[in-house]
Design a protein around this motif. Structure first.
Motif, mmCIF file in Angstrom:
data_model
loop_
_atom_site.group_PDB
_atom_site.id
_atom_site.type_symbol
_atom_site.label_atom_id
_atom_site.label_comp_id
_atom_site.label_asym_id
_atom_site.label_seq_id
_atom_site.Cartn_x
_atom_site.Cartn_y
_atom_site.Cartn_z
ATOM 1 N N LYS A 198 0.958 -1.125 -0.048
ATOM 2 C CA LYS A 198 -0.064 0.004 0.109
ATOM 3 C C LYS A 198 0.967 1.186 -0.174
ATOM 4 O O LYS A 198 2.035 1.432 0.463
ATOM 5 C CB LYS A 198 -0.842 0.067 1.175
ATOM 6 N N VAL A 199 0.308 2.451 -0.412
ATOM 7 C CA VAL A 199 1.045 3.477 -0.355
ATOM 8 C C VAL A 199 1.151 4.166 0.853
ATOM 9 O O VAL A 199 0.180 4.276 1.633
ATOM 10 C CB VAL A 199 0.330 4.526 -1.316
ATOM 11 N N MET A 200 2.495 4.580 1.324
ATOM 12 C CA MET A 200 2.491 5.277 2.555
ATOM 13 C C MET A 200 3.074 6.529 2.112
ATOM 14 O O MET A 200 4.156 6.743 1.577
ATOM 15 C CB MET A 200 3.599 4.314 3.301
ATOM 16 N N ALA A 201 2.267 7.610 2.562
ATOM 17 C CA ALA A 201 2.529 8.914 2.355
ATOM 18 C C ALA A 201 2.761 9.675 3.508
ATOM 19 O O ALA A 201 2.160 9.723 4.508
ATOM 20 C CB ALA A 201 1.555 9.637 1.601
ATOM 21 N N ASN A 202 3.816 10.704 3.511
ATOM 22 C CA ASN A 202 3.954 11.376 4.511
ATOM 23 C C ASN A 202 3.159 12.624 4.672
ATOM 24 O O ASN A 202 2.741 13.337 5.995
ATOM 25 C CB ASN A 202 5.473 12.189 4.591
ATOM 26 N N TYR B 233 -3.705 9.310 -2.445
ATOM 27 C CA TYR B 233 -3.366 7.882 -2.821
ATOM 28 C C TYR B 233 -3.021 7.003 -1.451
ATOM 29 O O TYR B 233 -2.577 5.850 -1.747
ATOM 30 C CB TYR B 233 -2.018 7.846 -3.875
ATOM 31 N N ALA B 234 -3.108 7.714 -0.580
ATOM 32 C CA ALA B 234 -2.524 7.094 0.943
ATOM 33 C C ALA B 234 -3.261 5.824 1.091
ATOM 34 O O ALA B 234 -4.804 5.687 0.716
ATOM 35 C CB ALA B 234 -2.644 7.989 1.877
ATOM 36 N N ALA C 185 6.185 9.611 -0.942
ATOM 37 C CA ALA C 185 5.361 8.606 -0.919
ATOM 38 C C ALA C 185 6.030 7.166 -1.412
ATOM 39 O O ALA C 185 6.884 7.285 -2.221
ATOM 40 C CB ALA C 185 4.164 8.721 -1.739
ATOM 41 N N GLN C 186 5.806 6.178 -0.538
ATOM 42 C CA GLN C 186 6.626 4.764 -0.920
ATOM 43 C C GLN C 186 5.468 3.765 -0.947
ATOM 44 O O GLN C 186 4.230 3.956 -0.482
ATOM 45 C CB GLN C 186 7.363 4.569 0.205
ATOM 46 N N CYS C 187 5.871 2.631 -1.959
ATOM 47 C CA CYS C 187 5.174 1.483 -2.013
ATOM 48 C C CYS C 187 5.483 0.495 -0.982
ATOM 49 O O CYS C 187 6.699 -0.139 -1.335
ATOM 50 C CB CYS C 187 4.977 1.113 -3.291
#
Length: 713
Positions: free
Chosen positions: A400-404, A410-411, A432-434
């Motif tokens: 899942k997308v992890m966003a600051n 998209y989080a 953002a990271q997957c």
């Protein structure tokens, strides 16, 4: 034998024709409840198939090993993480509690590392000094993403992309995860003897910011410390525990043997003791009532003083002691009247208890049959647990997308780590990271995993109840062989326990499975109700809570009733070899025709067996207490040095109670079987030469005092 001739009473209630060839459990049997037997076998095969499918798709390593943000196992052999067995969290502050760390995915990057940090450091400080302190950089970058070695990259970009943690804190591994090394110093929470730390973002924070996590972790760590000490105690005292359990087994056997001679004495001592105690209570109430005479305020009524939180106020009233005296007198009169009118049935119950002890003496192998039931249930539990674990770990990694940024649309959406960098998510949500979230899947198999878990639980309950039913039917057949032997022990068949077990498996698997199925359905409904009640505890809907409470109570009562009916149905199956429904019906009506005897026998048996369990567990417990506290001079040098002497002590007490329960459960089954045979004997025979009783001489003497009609209860 014609099946119609086996019925006790016809459609209109006429007495069944006497069968002079009847000599106990019928050997000329036929298979019963064949359809249920076939279904049961098919379900077992399906259960095995479910286990195989779960084994193919599941991976227990997902439970054993922690998983990093890339879905890789920490410590897995033949991978880059083979020597990296511990999971490290970039920002522990984002994880509120150990429950989040272990069960859920903490919203921060997670990496596999070989060891936890042992010092305080921030990326800002390390980057500023990497040129003249390269050792600090080399130490810090082992906690950065694999391959990252660019100290010239700006701090803002590094923290945005989460290439490295903003800080590291002295930690220690627990459950293969790095937790801050919390401790208390003079009542103050510290980490490595410090109360503050730099968060790597220009702020100095207090260790109390982690208080919620610290409290939970310290409690778990304290539990681990206690657990290690308990394990050490078991390691050095296990053979003494086994000796204690062996003594409990010997005492249980001795108690069962002595019941043949002491059942009546123990029961009457208890009864007269209760009568004496109640009599003393009546005298004491009268003494208090007379003593308060003339004392000011003692003649007031309870209504006059109203409700009082201090119960002692009511004890100053004569009316209170008068009420107590009247209640105790009523109880005393009821007990005496019951003894007068039920004396003969009590004598029959005691005689059956003695007869049960005698039957076990002739068939000693029955005492060890609970070991077979225990092994069958242990196999069921093991298979269910393994299947449940494999089902729970069936699935592919879900990312899942992890966003600051909190406003990133998209989080928490699913993503593909291989193509994530080619999307525009990183442009719209910088940083953002997957990352790995959990294990799951969209296939048909993964969609029905919950259904498979329910099926796993249901078949488990069915198999456990079948194992119990098999044990009850086997024991019932063995003890019925004893009762219906006209000359005891000469007419008792050879190997009655093994013969009964063979008959139960060969002819009555379907009937036993049918009874177990009904019970398993009710138990599964109870499990679902408990789950719903747990989920709805926070609801404010009073009607829902009331309805759930009523349903739980009703199904609890239904389960108890079904267990009682099934137990007696299995006895009838063991004797006559009929199907489950017919056996349950005949057992039920036979018990209803002897309902008073049933009540008296149950209470007398329950009391004596409970007394036996308390005597065995209490006696062995007292002996273990004196031993482990070095109060037996002869064995004082043999006592092991323990951290907690109560660990082996409680184990011996609980184990002794379970050992006694296992032996006494055989005895209870023996008494129940003999009771049904006794009732059958009364209805089949009249004591004449043509229809002689099969009961023992002691029971015959008790019944010989009055003439019994075939249907008399």
């Amino acid at each position: 034998m014609d099946r119609d001739e086996e019925n006790y009473y016809g459609k209109h209630g006429e007495p069944r024709k006497f069968d002079p060839k009847f000599r106990g459990p019928i050997h000329n049997r036929h298979c019963t409840d064949i359809i249920c037997c076939v279904i049961f076998i098919v379900v077992i095969l399906g259960y095995i198939a479910l286990g195989v499918v779960a084994w193919v798709h599941g991976d227990p390593r997902k439970v054993i090993y922690p998983t990093d943000s890339y879905g890789q196992f920490c410590g897995q052999r033949d991978t880059l993480n083979e020597n990296k067995t511990i999971l490290f969290y970039f920002n522990i502050l984002k994880c509120a509690s150990p429950a989040v760390l272990i069960n859920l995915q903490c919203p921060t990057t997670q990496l596999c590392v070989s060891k936890c940090p042992d010092r305080f450091a921030t990326y800002i400080d390390v980057q500023a000094s990497y040129r003249y302190r390269p050792d600090q950089w080399n130490y810090f970058r082992q906690f950065c993403k694999p391959g990252f070695n660019n100290p010239r990259k700006s701090v803002a970009q590094v923290l945005r992309d989460e290439d490295c943690p903003s800080m590291i804190i002295p930690s220690r591994p627990f459950l293969k995860r790095c937790f801050p090394d919390f401790s208390t110093k003079n009542g103050v929470l510290t980490v490595a003897n410090q109360t503050t730390f730099k968060d790597g973002r220009g702020k100095t924070r207090n260790v109390t910011d982690l208080r919620e996590a610290a409290n939970g972790i310290n409690n778990v760590l304290d539990a681990r410390s206690v657990g290690m000490k308990i394990f050490e105690d078991y390691a050095i005292s296990w053979y003494w525990i086994l000796i204690g359990l062996f003594i409990a087994m010997m005492l249980s056997l001795l108690f069962l043997v002595l019941l043949r001679f002491t059942a009546g004495v123990l029961f009457w001592i208890f009864i007269f003791g209760v009568i004496g105690i109640i009599g003393y209570g009546i005298w004491h109430c009268y003494w208090e009532y007379d003593h308060l005479k003339g004392i000011p305020g003692s003649d007031l009524t309870v209504y006059d003083i109203g409700f009082q939180t201090d119960f002692k106020v009511y004890l100053q009233l004569r009316q209170t002691w008068l009420a107590f005296m009247i209640i105790l007198c009523g109880v005393e009169v009821i007990i005496i009247l019951m003894l007068i009118f039920l004396r003969n049935r009590i004598r029959i119950a005691i005689a059956l208890l003695k007869e049960g002890s005698r039957a076990i003496g002739y068939i000693m192998s029955t005492l060890f049959y609970p070991i077979v039931t225990f092994l069958l249930i242990a196999i069921c539990i093991s298979y269910w647990a393994v299947t449940a674990v494999f089902l729970a770990t069936s699935g592919e990694p879900v990312y899942k997308v992890m966003a600051n940024q909190t406003l990133c649309k998209y989080a928490n959406l699913t993503c593909d780590p291989e193509t994530f960098n080619t999307t525009n998510v990183t442009k719209l949500c910088p940083g953002a990271q997957c990352t790995f979230a959990f294990y799951g899947g969209e296939s048909l198999y993964h969609k029905y995993i919950f259904i498979f878990q329910l099926a796993n639980a249901f078949v488990f309950l069915w198999l456990v109840n079948f194992a119990i039913a098999l044990g009850q039917c086997t024991l019932a057949g063995a003890f019925a062989s004893y009762y219906w032997a006209y000359r005891k022990p000469a007419d008792i068949p050879l190997w009655p326990l093994f013969s009964s077990f063979g008959r139960a498996i060969r002819y009555h698997t379907g009937s036993l499975a049918f009874g177990a199925l009904i019970l398993a359905i009710v138990q599964l409904i109870r499990v679902i109700l408990e789950y719903l009640d747990h989920k709805l505890k926070g609801t404010q809907n009073s009607f829902t809570r009331f309805l759930l409470c009523c349903l739980k109570c009703c199904f609890w009562c239904l389960e108890k009733f079904l267990k009682f009916i099934n137990r007696n149905a299995y006895i009838m199956i063991a004797i006559y070899g009929k199907n489950f429904c017919t056996s349950a019906k005949e057992a039920f009506f036979l018990l209803m025709r002897n309902v008073v005897r049933v009540a008296v026998l149950d209470k007398v048996t329950d009391f004596l067996l409970f007394l036996g369990k308390i005597l065995v567990a209490g006696g062995v417990g007292v002996l273990a207490f004196f031993f482990f506290t070095q109060r037996i001079p002869v064995f004082s040098q043999e006592v092991p040095m323990l951290n907690y002497y109560w660990v082996p002590l409680l184990t011996v007490i609980i184990g002794s109670y379970l050992v006694a329960h296992g032996f006494f459960s055989v005895y209870a089954m023996c008494v129940d079987t003999l009771f049904l045979c006794f009732c059958e004997d009364l209805e089949r025979n009249d004591g004449s030469t043509a229809k002689p009783y099969f009961m023992s001489a002691s029971l015959h003497r008790i019944l010989g005092k009055k003439k019994l009609s075939p249907k008399k209860a």
